[in-house]
Design an enzyme around this catalytic site. Structure first.
Site, short mmCIF file in Angstrom:
data_model
loop_
_atom_site.label_atom_id
_atom_site.label_comp_id
_atom_site.label_asym_id
_atom_site.label_seq_id
_atom_site.Cartn_x
_atom_site.Cartn_y
_atom_site.Cartn_z
N GLU A 274 -4.20 1.27 5.85
CA GLU A 274 -3.95 0.07 6.42
C GLU A 274 -2.41 -0.23 5.37
O GLU A 274 -2.51 -0.40 4.31
CB GLU A 274 -4.58 -1.05 6.23
CG GLU A 274 -5.98 -0.82 7.04
CD GLU A 274 -7.01 -1.60 7.08
OE1 GLU A 274 -6.74 -2.68 6.18
OE2 GLU A 274 -7.90 -2.14 7.77
N CYS B 259 1.10 -8.32 4.22
CA CYS B 259 1.41 -7.51 5.24
C CYS B 259 1.68 -7.77 6.59
O CYS B 259 2.63 -7.32 7.15
CB CYS B 259 0.34 -6.11 4.98
SG CYS B 259 -1.26 -6.65 5.46
P1 NAD Z 1 0.26 0.59 -3.66
O1 NAD Z 1 0.23 1.46 -2.88
O2 NAD Z 1 1.41 0.81 -5.02
O3 NAD Z 1 -1.17 0.31 -4.57
C1 NAD Z 1 -2.32 0.27 -3.59
C2 NAD Z 1 -3.32 1.05 -4.44
O4 NAD Z 1 -3.13 2.37 -4.51
C3 NAD Z 1 -3.66 0.55 -6.02
O5 NAD Z 1 -5.03 0.13 -6.00
C4 NAD Z 1 -3.11 1.49 -6.65
O6 NAD Z 1 -3.60 1.78 -8.05
C5 NAD Z 1 -3.44 2.95 -5.96
N1 NAD Z 1 -2.74 4.25 -5.98
C6 NAD Z 1 -1.31 4.09 -6.46
N2 NAD Z 1 -0.89 5.56 -6.46
C7 NAD Z 1 -2.27 6.15 -6.22
C8 NAD Z 1 -2.40 7.65 -5.88
N3 NAD Z 1 -1.67 8.54 -6.11
N4 NAD Z 1 -3.87 8.05 -5.62
C9 NAD Z 1 -4.73 6.94 -5.47
N5 NAD Z 1 -4.55 5.64 -5.63
C10 NAD Z 1 -3.33 5.35 -5.92
O7 NAD Z 1 0.53 -0.85 -2.92
P2 NAD Z 1 0.61 -2.20 -3.54
O8 NAD Z 1 1.95 -2.51 -4.12
O9 NAD Z 1 -0.66 -2.38 -4.42
O10 NAD Z 1 0.20 -3.22 -2.21
C11 NAD Z 1 1.15 -3.53 -1.59
C12 NAD Z 1 1.40 -2.73 -0.20
O11 NAD Z 1 -0.14 -2.89 0.28
C13 NAD Z 1 2.32 -3.49 0.73
O12 NAD Z 1 2.91 -2.44 1.11
C14 NAD Z 1 1.59 -4.13 1.88
O13 NAD Z 1 2.14 -4.32 3.05
C15 NAD Z 1 0.42 -3.44 1.78
N6 NAD Z 1 -0.71 -4.03 2.38
C16 NAD Z 1 -1.15 -3.76 3.60
C17 NAD Z 1 -2.24 -4.37 4.31
C18 NAD Z 1 -2.92 -3.90 5.64
O14 NAD Z 1 -3.84 -4.41 5.97
N7 NAD Z 1 -2.13 -3.27 6.59
C19 NAD Z 1 -2.87 -5.36 3.56
C20 NAD Z 1 -2.49 -5.77 1.98
C21 NAD Z 1 -1.52 -5.10 1.80
#
Ligand code: NAD
Length: 496
Positions: free
Chosen positions: A263, A296
């Site tokens: 997501e 999001c």
């Molecule tokens: P991010 O992708 O930077 O991080 C998300 C999670 O992934 C964190 O827990 C992070 O530690 C982990 N992560 C990072 N690199 C990783 C790797 N290589 N392997 C495994 N895990 C890893 O995102 P963010 O900045 O925390 O969140 C914001 C984003 O989330 C925005 O793009 C937003 O739109 C999206 N979002 C989407 C929804 C939805 O339901 N579609 C809901 C909320 C947020």
């Protein structure tokens, strides 16, 4: 509910609530020698905690716990698991106040909305899936002289990785169906808001969740997050976050042939037709700044029929002026600070590049002076792009920054709506049901809201198209994802 569930392990006091800074693995607290700092966006000078920073060994330990606990949890069946999940839901409801206190300090979401709305959704997620998994356990039908039966088999250890916005609610949204389906879970919350998921571990313990069924690992995504998803014992990966991270995780999931749901971000169109209730549309459009735009699903591209441009902008300005930037604890505040200085710089960078690109800043376009030099509040900003190709139109900002464009007719609105790589959600304001239907069918997005926003039944499918994600969660769709479907075909007359 009696007793204090928030005990055990290394703990810090966060606004009067005791929060563990450890991982939670196999029913007990485990600490790492390395830590990372967690600070409050409400006052960046305040360090909330030094949190255990998981590594490869911690990831392996957590997956081992989940793998060992899996057979017994799977064998417990939907009813047995449901009883524990209902107890967990009740415990969440009974601890809304401490959860709100911690989440508000940790990621600055408005205290009032956490208390009244967001956290109880966490409890509802567990209740809904506890019940759905019982009701939808199997499907039976007859065809061609055979009885057909489909059952769901629990899939195995599941890694859940969540982002920093709404960390508690988003984690329960994934963990609830995974656990209800009979999987064991290792949850890794985001490093910018790790605290409320630590409390969820305490509550799961008090609810009587068997050791190893639900585990929480803290740490940096590229370190322990990457190690978790790479473990070959993992049978499902459920991720919410950015498309960049999804690409990394997706490559690992492909190597291990593990089903993966993502997501991701959005750049939702907010479409206003001249025939709509303009006041209602403008009020809802100004509401897209809520939570500082760190949502999001927000409709961040305002697309307005050209004939009502001036009237819409007048109303939009009026409603945006009503926003109050301030402390998230204050009931009058509507716009909280951004989560982190790095994210603040990212949002600011988008606006500065838009300015350089020749896009027109219609309002805002600068940090607020609230909180002094270290303050993380950004003014609600509206930008009219030079062209639809401008970066500010094509990329998710995830801050209080909206774009404004006009369209001439329905076809033009659809062209603009579908012109980004994303496809998470869209909002359409019109008084015509026929137009709403045509628009809804033509727009490429997982959710279309007509004359409303953010209303969603937990049994409805949720997810995005294009760069907004892979797969659908919600209701049966989530239970299907977290299960291996098994088909029994029995020839009629088979009696012994
Ligand atoms: P991010 O992708 O930077 O991080 C998300 C999670 O992934 C964190 O827990 C992070 O530690 C982990 N992560 C990072 N690199 C990783 C790797 N290589 N392997 C495994 N895990 C890893 O995102 P963010 O900045 O925390 O969140 C914001 C984003 O989330 C925005 O793009 C937003 O739109 C999206 N979002 C989407 C929804 C939805 O339901 N579609 C809901 C909320 C947020």
């Amino acid at each position: 509910m009696t007793g204090n569930p928030f005990t055990g392990g290394n703990r810090v006091n966060v606004g009067g609530v005791s929060v563990s800074t450890d991982h939670y693995i196999d029913g007990r607290r485990v600490s790492s020698p390395q830590t990372f700092e967690d600070r409050s966006p409400l006052d960046w000078s305040v360090k909330l905690a030094d949190i255990s920073r998981g590594d490869d060994a911690v990831a392996a330990q957590a997956i081992s716990a989940a793998a060992d606990a899996f057979p017994e949890w799977a064998a417990l069946g939907t009813v047995g698991r449901g009883e524990i999940l209902h107890r967990l839901a009740d415990l969440i409801d009974a601890h809304i106040e401490p959860l709100a206190t911690v989440e508000c300090l940790d990621m600055a979401m408005l205290h009032e909305s956490l208390r009244l709305r967001v956290l109880s959704r966490g409890a509802r997620n567990f209740r809904a899936y506890a019940d759905l998994s019982v009701q939808h356990e199997e499907r039976v039908w007859e065809s061609n002289g055979t009885a057909n039966r489909v059952i769901r088999m629990p899939a195995g250890p599941t890694v859940v990785i969540t982002p920093w916005n709404a960390p508690f609610m988003l984690s329960t949204w994934k963990c609830a169906p995974a656990l209800a389906a009979g999987n064991t879970v290792v949850l890794k919350p985001a490093e910018w808001s790790p605290l409320s998921c630590s409390l969820l571990a305490d509550l799961s313990d008090t609810a009587g969740m068997p050791a190893g069924v639900f585990n929480v690992v803290q740490g940096i995504g590229s370190e322990v997050g990457a190690a978790l998803v790479a473990d070959r014992r993992v049978r499902r990966i459920s991720f919410t976050g950015s498309p960049e991270t999804a690409r990394h995780i997706g490559r690992t999931a492909a190597d291990n042939i593990v089903p993966f749901t993502a997501e991701l971000g959005g750049k939702g169109p907010f479409i206003v037709f001249a025939d709509s209730d303009l006041e209602a549309a403008a009020r809802k459009a100004a509401g897209q700044y809520d939570d500082s735009g760190q949502v999001c699903l927000a409709g961040t591209r305002l697309l307005v029929e050209a004939s009502v441009r001036s009237e819409f902008l007048r109303l939009f300005d009026e409603f945006t002026d009503e926003h109050v930037l301030g402390d998230s604890h204050d009931a009058t505040t509507t716009i909280s600070p951004l989560i982190h200085p790095t994210h603040f710089a990212r949002v600011q960078g988008f606006v500065e590049r838009a300015r350089k690109n020749g896009d027109t800043i219609l309002r805002g376009g600068a940090p607020s002076d609230l909180g002094g030099d270290d303050g993380l509040w950004y003014q609600p900003t509206l930008i009219q792009p030079k062209s639809n190709d401008s970066e500010i139109v094509q990329h998710e900002v995830f801050g209080p920054v909206l774009t404004f464009q006009t369209f001439t007719d329905e076809a033009d609105a659809i062209r603009l709506a579908n012109s980004t790589p994303y496809g998470l959600s869209a909002i359409v304001y019109t008084s015509s049901q026929a137009r709403a239907e045509r628009m809804g069918r033509a727009i490429r997005a997982g959710t279309i809201w007509t004359n409303c926003f953010l209303i969603r039944d937990l049994t409805a499918p949720f997810g995005g198209c294009g760069d907004s994600g892979i797969g659908r969660e919600g209701g049966d769709y989530a239970l299907d994802f977290y299960s291996d479907l098994k088909m029994f075909q029995v020839k009629e007359g088979t009696t012994t």
